[in-house]
Motif scaffolding. Structure first.
Motif, PDB file in Angstrom:
ATOM      1  N   VAL A   1       0.809  -1.277   0.238  1.00 47.63           N
ATOM      2  CA  VAL A   1       0.045  -0.041   0.092  1.00 47.63           C
ATOM      3  C   VAL A   1       0.894   1.282   0.030  1.00 47.63           C
ATOM      4  O   VAL A   1       0.424   2.310  -0.507  1.00 47.63           O
TER       5      VAL A   1
ATOM      6  N   SER B   1       1.796   2.327  -3.201  1.00 41.64           N
ATOM      7  CA  SER B   1       0.831   2.800  -4.057  1.00 41.64           C
ATOM      8  C   SER B   1       0.384   4.339  -3.621  1.00 41.64           C
ATOM      9  O   SER B   1      -0.607   4.557  -3.016  1.00 41.64           O
TER      10      SER B   1
ATOM     11  N   LEU C   1      -1.237   7.605   1.684  1.00 40.78           N
ATOM     12  CA  LEU C   1      -2.383   7.403   2.277  1.00 40.78           C
ATOM     13  C   LEU C   1      -2.232   7.934   3.818  1.00 40.78           C
ATOM     14  O   LEU C   1      -1.143   7.667   4.200  1.00 40.78           O
TER      15      LEU C   1
ATOM     16  N   GLN D   1      -6.923   5.440   6.088  1.00 42.44           N
ATOM     17  CA  GLN D   1      -6.980   4.883   4.505  1.00 42.44           C
ATOM     18  C   GLN D   1      -6.571   3.541   4.435  1.00 42.44           C
ATOM     19  O   GLN D   1      -6.776   2.631   4.039  1.00 42.44           O
ATOM     20  N   MET D   2      -4.966   3.575   4.942  1.00 41.28           N
ATOM     21  CA  MET D   2      -4.305   2.567   4.662  1.00 41.28           C
ATOM     22  C   MET D   2      -4.813   1.309   5.361  1.00 41.28           C
ATOM     23  O   MET D   2      -4.788   0.283   4.947  1.00 41.28           O
TER      24      MET D   2
ATOM     25  N   ARG E   1      -7.702   0.536   6.305  1.00 42.53           N
ATOM     26  CA  ARG E   1      -9.094   0.165   5.516  1.00 42.53           C
ATOM     27  C   ARG E   1      -8.638  -0.420   4.449  1.00 42.53           C
ATOM     28  O   ARG E   1      -9.135  -1.717   4.024  1.00 42.53           O
ATOM     29  N   ARG E   2      -7.621  -0.246   3.723  1.00 41.23           N
ATOM     30  CA  ARG E   2      -7.343  -0.738   2.419  1.00 41.23           C
ATOM     31  C   ARG E   2      -6.876  -2.189   2.606  1.00 41.23           C
ATOM     32  O   ARG E   2      -7.043  -3.158   2.055  1.00 41.23           O
TER      33      ARG E   2
ATOM     34  N   GLU F   1      -9.425  -4.430   3.653  1.00 35.30           N
ATOM     35  CA  GLU F   1     -10.266  -5.002   2.714  1.00 35.30           C
ATOM     36  C   GLU F   1      -9.535  -6.002   1.824  1.00 35.30           C
ATOM     37  O   GLU F   1     -10.364  -7.196   1.337  1.00 35.30           O
ATOM     38  N   ALA F   2      -8.450  -5.870   1.673  1.00 37.88           N
ATOM     39  CA  ALA F   2      -7.711  -6.754   0.922  1.00 37.88           C
ATOM     40  C   ALA F   2      -7.522  -8.027   1.532  1.00 37.88           C
ATOM     41  O   ALA F   2      -7.476  -9.446   0.762  1.00 37.88           O
TER      42      ALA F   2
ATOM     43  N   ALA G   1      -4.526  -4.766  -2.663  1.00 38.29           N
ATOM     44  CA  ALA G   1      -4.256  -3.628  -1.944  1.00 38.29           C
ATOM     45  C   ALA G   1      -4.020  -2.305  -2.784  1.00 38.29           C
ATOM     46  O   ALA G   1      -3.943  -1.012  -2.137  1.00 38.29           O
TER      47      ALA G   1
ATOM     48  N   SER H   1      -5.398  -1.495  -5.235  1.00 36.61           N
ATOM     49  CA  SER H   1      -6.389  -1.181  -5.843  1.00 36.61           C
ATOM     50  C   SER H   1      -6.530  -1.024  -7.419  1.00 36.61           C
ATOM     51  O   SER H   1      -7.059  -0.009  -7.962  1.00 36.61           O
TER      52      SER H   1
END
Length: 247
Positions: A106, A109, A120, A124-125, A127-128, A131-132, A164, A166
């Motif tokens: 991440v 990214s 990020l 935000q980090m 959460r991402r 989610e991954a 991650a 996206s």
């Protein structure tokens, strides 16, 4: 709804001395597809996807992503545009937790705004990352050292690291290699779920997997495209049977 081209190549070539690893490939991938690339060893598959993700640059020809010529862009810029290739992110750090491995992906990214980079924020980090991990079923192992994971779960971690980012396009190179039958079945289900949000391009030797998950198949041989079509069309293609399927 009409198909929208996400990625295309025009006359794409990569030569290594006298070896034409990729030789004049015209290729088109639609948004939302699951496309498999198959072919015998040495067919040019990995070189081709390495050209797409920017690990190597073409000798000639062009690559277009979302209408933009990306042929000369370095790999990290292509990641920012939405292209993730698992080969770039398969260096799992065994002494780090599952969470921290994905966090490294991440952090790479980054978004470009006004010519400068920014990170990020922490929320935000996290959460991402989760989610991954949830997508591949590793959220409950987020605090486990990567080295303690089974081989199959390490492969899933690699996919999570790609998710991650996206990506708009996720490229998977031999993702089922070394997996058990049960893990392969889970992977096929995972690919179908990934395809709800991203386009998937995979190199795969397991023909059962290819026939199950791919909407279309591109067959490469000697650096060129031998055939393209649906799984049924490829199965019945005599040239493919001779060159690759061994029948």
């Amino acid at each position: 709804m009409a198909a929208v081209t996400l990625l295309s190549t025009d006359g794409l070539c990569r030569h290594f001395g006298g070896l034409r690893a990729v030789d004049g490939v015209d290729f088109s991938l639609n948004r939302g597809e699951v496309r498999a690339i198959i072919g015998p060893n040495g067919a040019g598959k990995t070189t081709f996807v390495s050209l797409i993700c920017g690990r190597i640059l073409p000798s000639s020809g062009s690559i277009t992503f979302e209408g933009r010529n990306i042929s000369a862009l370095p790999a990290h810029r292509r990641v920012e545009l939405g292209i993730a290739y698992t080969f770039q992110i398969t260096s799992i750090f065994g002494n780090l937790s599952v969470f921290d491995n994905v966090a490294l992906a991440v952090q790479n990214s980054m978004h470009r705004a006004g010519g400068s980079f920014f990170w990020l924020d922490e929320a935000q980090m996290r959460r991402r990352i989760f989610e991954a991990l949830d997508h591949v079923g590793l959220d409950d192992r987020h605090d486990v050292k990567a080295s303690a994971l089974s081989y199959g779960h390490q492969r899933l971690l690699e996919v999570a690291m790609g998710l991650a980012l996206s990506p708009k396009l996720l490229i998977l190179d031999e993702p089922t290699q070394g997996l058990s039958d049960a893990e392969i079945a889970g992977f096929c289900k995972l690919v179908r779920s990934i395809a709800e949000d991203a386009t998937v391009l995979l190199i795969e030797h397991n023909m059962d997997v290819v026939m199950e998950v791919a909407g279309r198949i591109t067959v490469m041989n000697n650096g060129t495209i031998l055939s393209e079509g649906t799984p049924a069309e490829i199965r019945d293609d005599e040239a493919v049977q001779h060159a690759y399927l061994g029948t």
